[in-house]
Design a protein around this motif. Structure first.
Motif, short mmCIF file in Angstrom:
data_model
loop_
_atom_site.label_atom_id
_atom_site.label_comp_id
_atom_site.label_asym_id
_atom_site.label_seq_id
_atom_site.Cartn_x
_atom_site.Cartn_y
_atom_site.Cartn_z
N THR A 189 -34.61 13.91 4.86
CA THR A 189 -35.83 13.17 4.74
C THR A 189 -36.13 12.64 6.13
OG1 THR A 189 -34.71 11.05 4.04
CG2 THR A 189 -35.20 12.73 2.66
N VAL A 195 -30.55 14.87 0.75
CA VAL A 195 -30.95 15.04 -0.60
C VAL A 195 -30.74 16.42 -1.25
CG1 VAL A 195 -32.70 14.58 -2.24
CG2 VAL A 195 -32.79 13.28 0.05
N THR A 196 -30.31 16.17 -2.32
CA THR A 196 -29.79 17.41 -2.96
C THR A 196 -29.60 17.09 -4.53
OG1 THR A 196 -28.16 19.26 -3.31
CG2 THR A 196 -27.31 17.12 -3.30
N ARG A 197 -29.96 17.91 -5.40
CA ARG A 197 -30.21 17.67 -6.79
C ARG A 197 -28.52 17.29 -7.36
NH1 ARG A 197 -34.56 19.84 -10.98
NH2 ARG A 197 -33.50 19.16 -13.02
N PRO A 198 -28.59 16.13 -8.25
CA PRO A 198 -27.38 15.90 -8.89
C PRO A 198 -26.93 16.88 -9.93
CG PRO A 198 -29.00 14.92 -9.92
CD PRO A 198 -29.97 15.28 -8.65
N SER A 200 -25.76 18.52 -13.24
CA SER A 200 -26.27 18.51 -14.70
C SER A 200 -26.03 19.91 -15.11
CB SER A 200 -27.60 17.89 -14.91
OG SER A 200 -28.45 18.83 -14.32
N GLU A 224 -28.04 11.42 -0.66
CA GLU A 224 -28.55 10.89 -2.13
C GLU A 224 -28.96 12.16 -3.09
OE1 GLU A 224 -32.80 8.78 -3.51
OE2 GLU A 224 -32.04 8.58 -1.56
N GLU A 225 -28.26 11.98 -4.14
CA GLU A 225 -28.52 13.02 -5.48
C GLU A 225 -29.64 12.67 -6.18
OE1 GLU A 225 -24.63 14.78 -6.68
OE2 GLU A 225 -23.90 12.85 -6.32
N ARG A 226 -30.78 13.26 -5.89
CA ARG A 226 -31.89 13.28 -6.85
C ARG A 226 -32.70 14.60 -6.60
NH1 ARG A 226 -36.20 12.74 -3.36
NH2 ARG A 226 -36.03 11.60 -1.36
N THR A 227 -33.67 14.71 -7.47
CA THR A 227 -34.70 15.81 -7.34
C THR A 227 -35.78 15.66 -6.14
OG1 THR A 227 -36.18 14.83 -8.93
CG2 THR A 227 -34.53 16.17 -9.77
N PHE A 228 -36.12 16.71 -5.74
CA PHE A 228 -37.14 16.83 -4.73
C PHE A 228 -38.05 18.02 -5.15
CE2 PHE A 228 -33.74 19.25 -2.69
CZ PHE A 228 -34.47 20.28 -2.48
N GLU A 232 -42.19 17.57 -0.59
CA GLU A 232 -41.12 16.67 0.09
C GLU A 232 -40.38 17.70 0.90
OE1 GLU A 232 -37.77 13.10 -0.60
OE2 GLU A 232 -38.69 14.42 -2.39
#
Length: 284
Positions: A189, A195-198, A200, A224-228, A232
């Motif tokens: 960012t 940033v990469t997806r967590p 699951s 940070e593990e989250r969706t994008f 973005e």
């Protein structure tokens, strides 16, 4: 010299390797696969790949026909017999051969197949030029955390990417990126956060992804593990993918639109160097 493969206890020339047409991997995609990289003739981060193999077979109630220690011995024997310096060892275990019926057969020994594939991962031209990505809808099943041999959706995604002149597909679901056709997806960012997806059921827990995240955090790069979303990603400083067969590769365009200045960024480039150093230092 012919490549040597491993099939159910025997090392055989690749052209002689065969399984039954009744094998459930062929009939139902009832099987699991795993791929370990080889660098300088040594297996890279192999413990993580074998652990993921064991987890995946456990999720579908499939017994491994050999211990993990024996599987690693076979991997190393294949590397030696094929004089493999750089590339991959492919492993596949299926529920075995039996008359076609959907329910699990009784008393059938699982099929275990392995072979090697040569690839110069370190000197791949795409590492210097970056790769182009095409977005496609994610049409896969709900258990993507299992490394199933059922890869038709990924085949179609990567074929669409190839037809568009791209080297990878990013699959999109509910407006956000899940992962690549055969890779994990990252962005950097504007605030210098990776940033990469967590993990699951929505994605495969990438072994190279995990190692790169740890290596980045060791160097005080925030992760940070989250969706994008694709928007973005296009607004990011950098984007890149990770996988056992490519290590770290910068993404320079998405659907024909450049990421930043359309060239590999310094963070992805440096993380690739760090990962290669890690691979060489820890390979066995």
């Amino acid at each position: 010299m012919s490549r040597i493969a491993y099939v159910n206890g025997a090392f055989v020339p690749l052209e002689e390797a065969s399984i039954s047409i009744l094998d459930r991997g062929f009939l139902f995609a009832d099987g699991i696969y795993e791929v370990s990289a080889v660098l300088d003739g040594k297996l890279v981060d192999n413990e993580a790949h074998l652990a993921r193999l064991q987890r995946s077979v456990g999720e579908i109630a499939l017994e491994l026909p050999e211990t993990l220690a024996r599987i690693e011995e076979i991997q190393k024997e294949l590397v030696a017999r094929n004089r493999l310096a750089s590339g991959m060892v492919y492993m596949q275990v299926t529920r075995g051969a039996a008359d076609r019926d959907f329910a699990f057969p009784r008393g059938v020994k699982p099929t275990l197949v392995m072979f090697t594939q040569e690839k110069d991962i370190v000197n791949a031209p795409a590492a210097k030029t970056g790769i182009a990505v095409k977005t496609v809808p994610d049409i896969r099943w709900a258990r993507r955390d299992i490394k199933s041999v059922a890869l038709l959706a990924q085949v179609l995604a990567k074929q669409a990417a190839a037809e568009a002149g791209c080297q990878e597909a990013w699959m999109i679901e509910d407006g956000v990126v899940t992962e690549g056709g055969s890779s994990s997806a990252f962005i950097l960012t504007a605030g210098d956060v990776l940033v990469t997806r967590p993990n699951s059921n929505a994605i495969l827990p990438g072994c190279t992804r995990k190692a790169v995240m740890a290596l980045a955090e060791e160097r005080q790069i925030r992760v940070e593990e989250r969706t994008f979303s694709i928007d973005e990603a296009l607004a990011a400083k950098e984007a890149f993918i990770t996988s056992a067969s490519s290590f770290v590769q910068p993404v320079v365009t998405i659907d024909g639109r450049p990421v930043a200045d359309g060239r590999p960024g310094p963070v992805a480039t440096r993380l690739r160097e760090i990962y290669i150093d890690f691979a060489r230092a820890t390979g066995r």
